[in-house]
Enzyme design. Structure first.
Site, PDB file in Angstrom:
ATOM      1  N   TYR A 155       0.928  -1.235   0.006  1.00 13.00           N
ATOM      2  CA  TYR A 155      -0.249   0.315   0.000  1.00 13.00           C
ATOM      3  C   TYR A 155       1.107   1.130   0.014  1.00 13.00           C
ATOM      4  O   TYR A 155       0.168   2.361  -0.455  1.00 13.00           O
ATOM      5  CB  TYR A 155      -0.996  -0.277   1.115  1.00 13.00           C
ATOM      6  N   LYS A 159       1.380   3.901  -2.551  1.00  6.17           N
ATOM      7  CA  LYS A 159       0.946   5.479  -2.757  1.00  6.17           C
ATOM      8  C   LYS A 159       1.898   6.519  -2.697  1.00  6.17           C
ATOM      9  O   LYS A 159       1.941   7.468  -3.349  1.00  6.17           O
ATOM     10  CB  LYS A 159       0.723   5.926  -1.164  1.00  6.17           C
TER      11      LYS A 159
HETATM   12  N1  LIG Z   1      -9.156   6.108   5.712  1.00 10.23           N
HETATM   13  C1  LIG Z   1      -7.874   6.462   6.124  1.00 10.23           C
HETATM   14  O1  LIG Z   1      -7.373   6.372   6.865  1.00 10.23           O
HETATM   15  C2  LIG Z   1      -6.813   7.139   4.663  1.00 10.23           C
HETATM   16  C3  LIG Z   1      -5.895   7.297   5.117  1.00 10.23           C
HETATM   17  C4  LIG Z   1      -4.878   8.194   4.168  1.00 10.23           C
HETATM   18  C5  LIG Z   1      -5.002   7.903   2.951  1.00 10.23           C
HETATM   19  N2  LIG Z   1      -6.655   7.536   2.122  1.00 10.23           N
HETATM   20  C6  LIG Z   1      -6.766   6.749   1.070  1.00 10.23           C
HETATM   21  O2  LIG Z   1      -8.423   7.951   0.892  1.00 10.23           O
HETATM   22  C7  LIG Z   1      -8.748   7.069  -0.280  1.00 10.23           C
HETATM   23  C8  LIG Z   1      -9.969   6.125   0.776  1.00 10.23           C
HETATM   24  O3  LIG Z   1     -10.239   6.075   1.355  1.00 10.23           O
HETATM   25  P1  LIG Z   1     -11.047   5.322   2.099  1.00 10.23           P
HETATM   26  O4  LIG Z   1     -11.016   4.778   3.655  1.00 10.23           O
HETATM   27  O5  LIG Z   1     -12.776   6.018   2.069  1.00 10.23           O
HETATM   28  O6  LIG Z   1     -11.217   3.390   1.728  1.00 10.23           O
HETATM   29  P2  LIG Z   1     -12.899   2.663   1.459  1.00 10.23           P
HETATM   30  O7  LIG Z   1     -13.444   3.532   2.727  1.00 10.23           O
HETATM   31  O8  LIG Z   1     -12.281   1.693   1.798  1.00 10.23           O
HETATM   32  O9  LIG Z   1     -13.364   3.331   0.512  1.00 10.23           O
HETATM   33  C9  LIG Z   1     -12.537   2.643  -0.689  1.00 10.23           C
HETATM   34  C10 LIG Z   1     -13.239   3.237  -1.956  1.00 10.23           C
HETATM   35  O10 LIG Z   1     -12.807   2.304  -3.237  1.00 10.23           O
HETATM   36  C11 LIG Z   1     -13.292   1.717  -4.380  1.00 10.23           C
HETATM   37  N3  LIG Z   1     -12.767   0.327  -5.280  1.00 10.23           N
HETATM   38  C12 LIG Z   1     -11.304   0.021  -4.754  1.00 10.23           C
HETATM   39  N4  LIG Z   1     -11.091  -0.575  -5.038  1.00 10.23           N
HETATM   40  C13 LIG Z   1     -11.984   0.252  -6.743  1.00 10.23           C
HETATM   41  C14 LIG Z   1     -11.552  -0.583  -8.085  1.00 10.23           C
HETATM   42  N5  LIG Z   1     -10.598  -1.110  -8.624  1.00 10.23           N
HETATM   43  N6  LIG Z   1     -12.632   0.401  -9.221  1.00 10.23           N
HETATM   44  C15 LIG Z   1     -13.097   1.537  -8.650  1.00 10.23           C
HETATM   45  N7  LIG Z   1     -13.855   1.405  -7.461  1.00 10.23           N
HETATM   46  C16 LIG Z   1     -12.748   1.066  -5.875  1.00 10.23           C
HETATM   47  C17 LIG Z   1     -14.517   0.901  -2.698  1.00 10.23           C
HETATM   48  O11 LIG Z   1     -15.485   0.343  -3.858  1.00 10.23           O
HETATM   49  P3  LIG Z   1     -15.512  -0.797  -3.267  1.00 10.23           P
HETATM   50  O12 LIG Z   1     -17.020  -0.397  -2.206  1.00 10.23           O
HETATM   51  O13 LIG Z   1     -16.733  -1.659  -4.589  1.00 10.23           O
HETATM   52  O14 LIG Z   1     -14.658  -1.676  -2.492  1.00 10.23           O
HETATM   53  C18 LIG Z   1     -14.910   1.965  -2.181  1.00 10.23           C
HETATM   54  O15 LIG Z   1     -16.026   2.769  -3.167  1.00 10.23           O
HETATM   55  C19 LIG Z   1      -8.021   5.646  -0.625  1.00 10.23           C
HETATM   56  O16 LIG Z   1      -7.155   5.907  -1.833  1.00 10.23           O
HETATM   57  C20 LIG Z   1      -7.220   5.625   0.800  1.00 10.23           C
HETATM   58  O17 LIG Z   1      -6.031   4.696   0.258  1.00 10.23           O
HETATM   59  C21 LIG Z   1      -7.236   6.352   3.441  1.00 10.23           C
END
Ligand SMILES: NC(=O)c1ccc[n+]([C@@H]2O[C@H](COP(=O)([O-])OP(=O)(O)OC[C@H]3O[C@@H](n4cnc5c(N)ncnc54)[C@H](OP(=O)(O)O)[C@@H]3O)[C@@H](O)[C@H]2O)c1
Length: 230
Positions: A155, A159
Site C-alpha cells: 500500500y 502511494k
Molecule cells: N481511511 C484512511 O485512514 C485513509 C488514510 C490515508 C489515505 N486514504 C485513502 O483514501 C482513499 C479512500 O479511502 P477510504 O478510507 O474511504 O476507504 P474505503 O472506505 O475502503 O473505500 C474505498 C473505496 O474505493 C473503492 N474501490 C476500490 N477498488 C476500486 C476499483 N478497482 N475501482 C473502483 N473503486 C474501487 C471501493 O469500492 P468497493 O465498495 O466496491 O470496494 C470504495 O468505494 C483511498 O485511496 C485510501 O488509500 C485513506
C-alpha cells in the site's frame, strides 16, 4: 455547471467528497465499480439537493475506464475536477520481505495505475474545462521523508508511486492543478473505527482543492490545506 468525478464514491471518503461537492453546486459523478452501491450513494446525494449521477467505473480495468469516459461524455461535455480516490489495502500486506508479487501488482493496479489510467481516459474532457483539477488521494504512508515503519508495504509503495504520478502529470499538464492529498487517519472501512478523523475532516482538503484552492497550486503533496514533504 461545474462537474466532478470521484472514483470509489460509494462509501468512505469518496462518498463524503461527492456529498460536499454536490452541496457546493457541482454536478457530481459518483464513480463506483459496484452499481448497486453507486446508485444508492448518488440517490442519497440527490435527496440532499445535489445533482448526482452514478457512473460505473472499475479503475483497475482499462475497458471499464474507457467505457466510463464514453458514458460520461453522453451526459456532460467537460470535466472540471477528477478525484482519484478509489484505493485498496489488501489482507496479507504485512511485511515487505514476505508479500507476494500478486499483492504488489493488485495494489499498484488500483492505487497507482488506476489513477493514471482514469486521468488519461478523461483527459479530453478535462481539457475542455477552464480550470481543470486532478486530485490524487494518497497517504502519508507513501511519504519518503522520515522513512518507513514497516506497515502495509505494498500500500505504502503504491502511494509513493502515486505521488510520482502526481508530479509527472503536473509537469505534463501545466494549465492543470494536479496534487496529492493525505486525508489523515479517517474512520472508514479502510481506516477502521479507531481512526482519529471523521469522513468530513478527511474530505476537507480534497474539497478545498476541488473548489477553492488557487489554480496555480500544483505538483504538491498536501494535508490540512498545507504542503507537506514527499
Ligand atoms: N481511511 C484512511 O485512514 C485513509 C488514510 C490515508 C489515505 N486514504 C485513502 O483514501 C482513499 C479512500 O479511502 P477510504 O478510507 O474511504 O476507504 P474505503 O472506505 O475502503 O473505500 C474505498 C473505496 O474505493 C473503492 N474501490 C476500490 N477498488 C476500486 C476499483 N478497482 N475501482 C473502483 N473503486 C474501487 C471501493 O469500492 P468497493 O465498495 O466496491 O470496494 C470504495 O468505494 C483511498 O485511496 C485510501 O488509500 C485513506
Amino acid at each position: 455547471m461545474k462537474t466532478a468525478l470521484i472514483t470509489g464514491a460509494n462509501r468512505g471518503i469518496g462518498r463524503e467528497v461527492a456529498r460536499q461537492l454536490g452541496a457546493k453546486g457541482f454536478h457530481v459523478f459518483v464513480g463506483a465499480r459496484n452499481a448497486k452501491a453507486g446508485r444508492k450513494a448518488a440517490a442519497e446525494i440527490a435527496k440532499e439537493g445535489g445533482k448526482a449521477t452514478f457512473l460505473e467505473i472499475d479503475v483497475s480495468d482499462n475497458k471499464s475506464v474507457t467505457a466510463a469516459a464514453r458514458e460520461f461524455s453522453k451526459i456532460a461535455d467537460h470535466l472540471d475536477v477528477l478525484v482519484n480516490n478509489a484505493g485498496i489495502m489488501l489482507d496479507g500486506d504485512d511485511a515487505v520481505l514476505k508479500i507476494s508479487d500478486d499483492i504488489l501488482r493488485e495494489t499498484f493496479e488500483t492505487n497507482t495505475l488506476g489513477s493514471l489510467r482514469v486521468t488519461r481516459a478523461f483527459l479530453p474532457l478535462l481539457r475542455k474545462s477552464e480550470a481543470p483539477r486532478v486530485i490524487n488521494v494518497s497517504s502519508s504512508g507513501g511519504q519518503l521523508t522520515g522513512g518507513a515503519d514497516g506497515w502495509a508495504p505494498a500500500y505504502c509503495i503504491s502511494k509513493t508511486a502515486l505521488n510520482g504520478v502526481t508530479v509527472q502529470l503536473a509537469a505534463a499538464l501545466p494549465k492543470f492543478a494536479v496534487n496529492s492529498v493525505c486525508p489523515g487517519w479517517v474512520r472508514t472501512e479502510m481506516g477502521g473505527e479507531n481512526a482519529s478523523r471523521s469522513v468530513e475532516e478527511g474530505a476537507d482538503t480534497i474539497v478545498w482543492l476541488a473548489s477553492e484552492a488557487p489554480q496555480d497550486l500544483t505538483g504538491k503533496f498536501l494535508r490540512d490545506r498545507k504542503e507537506i514533504p514527499w
